[in-house]
Design an enzyme around this catalytic site. Sequence first.
Site, PDB file in Angstrom:
ATOM      1  N   HIS A 141      31.375  37.126  14.742  1.00  0.00           N
ATOM      2  CA  HIS A 141      30.063  36.668  15.211  1.00  0.00           C
ATOM      3  C   HIS A 141      30.244  35.360  15.998  1.00  0.00           C
ATOM      4  O   HIS A 141      31.076  34.524  15.632  1.00  0.00           O
ATOM      5  CB  HIS A 141      29.116  36.454  14.024  1.00  0.00           C
ATOM      6  N   GLU A 188      26.865  41.042  21.699  1.00  0.00           N
ATOM      7  CA  GLU A 188      25.848  40.018  21.499  1.00  0.00           C
ATOM      8  C   GLU A 188      26.063  38.884  22.491  1.00  0.00           C
ATOM      9  O   GLU A 188      26.845  37.949  22.209  1.00  0.00           O
ATOM     10  CB  GLU A 188      25.943  39.456  20.077  1.00  0.00           C
ATOM     11  N   SER A 238      18.178  38.517  20.120  1.00  0.00           N
ATOM     12  CA  SER A 238      16.715  38.559  20.283  1.00  0.00           C
ATOM     13  C   SER A 238      16.166  39.982  20.417  1.00  0.00           C
ATOM     14  O   SER A 238      15.185  40.219  21.124  1.00  0.00           O
ATOM     15  CB  SER A 238      16.273  37.702  21.478  1.00  0.00           C
ATOM     16  N   GLY A 286      19.121  34.308  19.096  1.00  0.00           N
ATOM     17  CA  GLY A 286      18.181  33.343  18.525  1.00  0.00           C
ATOM     18  C   GLY A 286      17.403  32.561  19.564  1.00  0.00           C
ATOM     19  O   GLY A 286      16.749  31.569  19.247  1.00  0.00           O
ATOM     20  N   LYS A 336      22.115  35.972   8.033  1.00  0.00           N
ATOM     21  CA  LYS A 336      22.730  34.639   8.193  1.00  0.00           C
ATOM     22  C   LYS A 336      22.509  33.831   6.896  1.00  0.00           C
ATOM     23  O   LYS A 336      22.575  34.417   5.811  1.00  0.00           O
ATOM     24  CB  LYS A 336      22.174  33.944   9.439  1.00  0.00           C
ATOM     25  N   GLY A 354      19.135  39.585  13.963  1.00  0.00           N
ATOM     26  CA  GLY A 354      19.097  38.335  13.205  1.00  0.00           C
ATOM     27  C   GLY A 354      17.686  38.033  12.737  1.00  0.00           C
ATOM     28  O   GLY A 354      17.202  38.562  11.735  1.00  0.00           O
ATOM     29  N   GLY A 355      16.984  37.193  13.484  1.00  0.00           N
ATOM     30  CA  GLY A 355      15.654  36.723  13.088  1.00  0.00           C
ATOM     31  C   GLY A 355      14.686  37.827  12.674  1.00  0.00           C
ATOM     32  O   GLY A 355      13.988  37.702  11.657  1.00  0.00           O
ATOM     33  N   GLU A 357      28.594  32.724  16.091  1.00  0.00           N
ATOM     34  CA  GLU A 357      28.416  31.489  15.313  1.00  0.00           C
ATOM     35  C   GLU A 357      29.710  31.121  14.592  1.00  0.00           C
ATOM     36  O   GLU A 357      30.053  29.945  14.464  1.00  0.00           O
ATOM     37  CB  GLU A 357      27.241  31.651  14.331  1.00  0.00           C
ATOM     38  N   ASN A 387      21.379  41.003  10.058  1.00  0.00           N
ATOM     39  CA  ASN A 387      22.253  39.879   9.733  1.00  0.00           C
ATOM     40  C   ASN A 387      21.346  38.735   9.270  1.00  0.00           C
ATOM     41  O   ASN A 387      20.719  38.078  10.092  1.00  0.00           O
ATOM     42  CB  ASN A 387      23.048  39.485  10.986  1.00  0.00           C
TER      43      ASN A 387
HETATM   44  P1  PGA Z   1      18.929  37.190  16.728  1.00  0.00           P
HETATM   45  O1  PGA Z   1      20.431  37.152  16.156  1.00  0.00           O
HETATM   46  O2  PGA Z   1      18.449  38.615  16.578  1.00  0.00           O
HETATM   47  O3  PGA Z   1      18.169  36.228  15.888  1.00  0.00           O
HETATM   48  O4  PGA Z   1      19.012  36.787  18.173  1.00  0.00           O
HETATM   49  C1  PGA Z   1      21.312  38.217  16.331  1.00  0.00           C
HETATM   50  C2  PGA Z   1      22.628  37.907  15.682  1.00  0.00           C
HETATM   51  O5  PGA Z   1      23.028  36.735  15.673  1.00  0.00           O
HETATM   52  O6  PGA Z   1      23.308  38.809  15.166  1.00  0.00           O
END
Ligand code: PGA
Length: 256
Positions: free
Chosen positions: A99, A172, A218, A178, A11, A239-240, A101, A9
């Site tokens: 998600h 999640e 994470s 994050g 983002k 994500g990251g 967010e 993802n």
């Molecule tokens: P992250 O994000 O791996 O940076 O924690 C995961 C996500 O939001 O899908």
Amino acid sequence: MRKKIVAGNWKMNLSIAEGVQLVKNIINEMPSLQGHQEVVFCTPFTHLSSVANELNQNVNIQVKLGAQNCNDHASGAYTGEISSSMLQEIGVSHVIIGHSERRQLFHESNAFLKSKVDTLVASKMQILFCCGEPLEIREANGQNEYVANQLQESLFHLSAQDFLNQITIAYEPIWAIGTGVTASTAQAQEMHAFIRNLISQQYSESVASEISILYGGSCNAQNASELFANEDVDGGLIGGAALKAETFLPIIKALH
Ligand code: PGA
């Protein structure tokens, strides 16, 4: 055998050129995927066509293209929005829905997410449905009830056939996204088993055994193998660590 999936993802990150280069690098260095394994790139809307072109040049049909959002209407006067058919037209097969967010920053409720789910099911698109609790709920030990409610209100109205064919769950925990704090393998396995049991009660054991449940929050090159080794953890939504080949490739390798 249920699918094992690693989805990135992105983002709101990377330029189009950076994104295409990233996909190129990953595809070139990726181990060959087995029949039940999949990799999905969920890019910003503006990157989808370019990444689709890149994927079209590749023979690996187990590498898929995903969007991060979609409107719940088929078409019409919805300024700034993108429909499921527009996404399909450029080769998108997967869409992330729910998600945290979008739930938190854009106030998307379970009822609203249900209508997005229905639109995507009608379009026969694959849904990466995110669920997960905030920290205060985890601290009060209310995570099971919280996640059960998310699934009940947005997904459990689907027929067994639609659920089976089009839903992948991503657990999640919001406190892990994050933050660098990952759920322990025991916490992840416990919640994934709980979710699979809910699906089994709602539908059947055979439906539950075929649904992929990904972990997100994470997840990285160091912890992916340990997380994916759990019986009910079928991969990750990343994500990251999905933004660089050197951090995403080891996570894909952890599927093996
Ligand atoms: P992250 O994000 O791996 O940076 O924690 C995961 C996500 O939001 O899908």
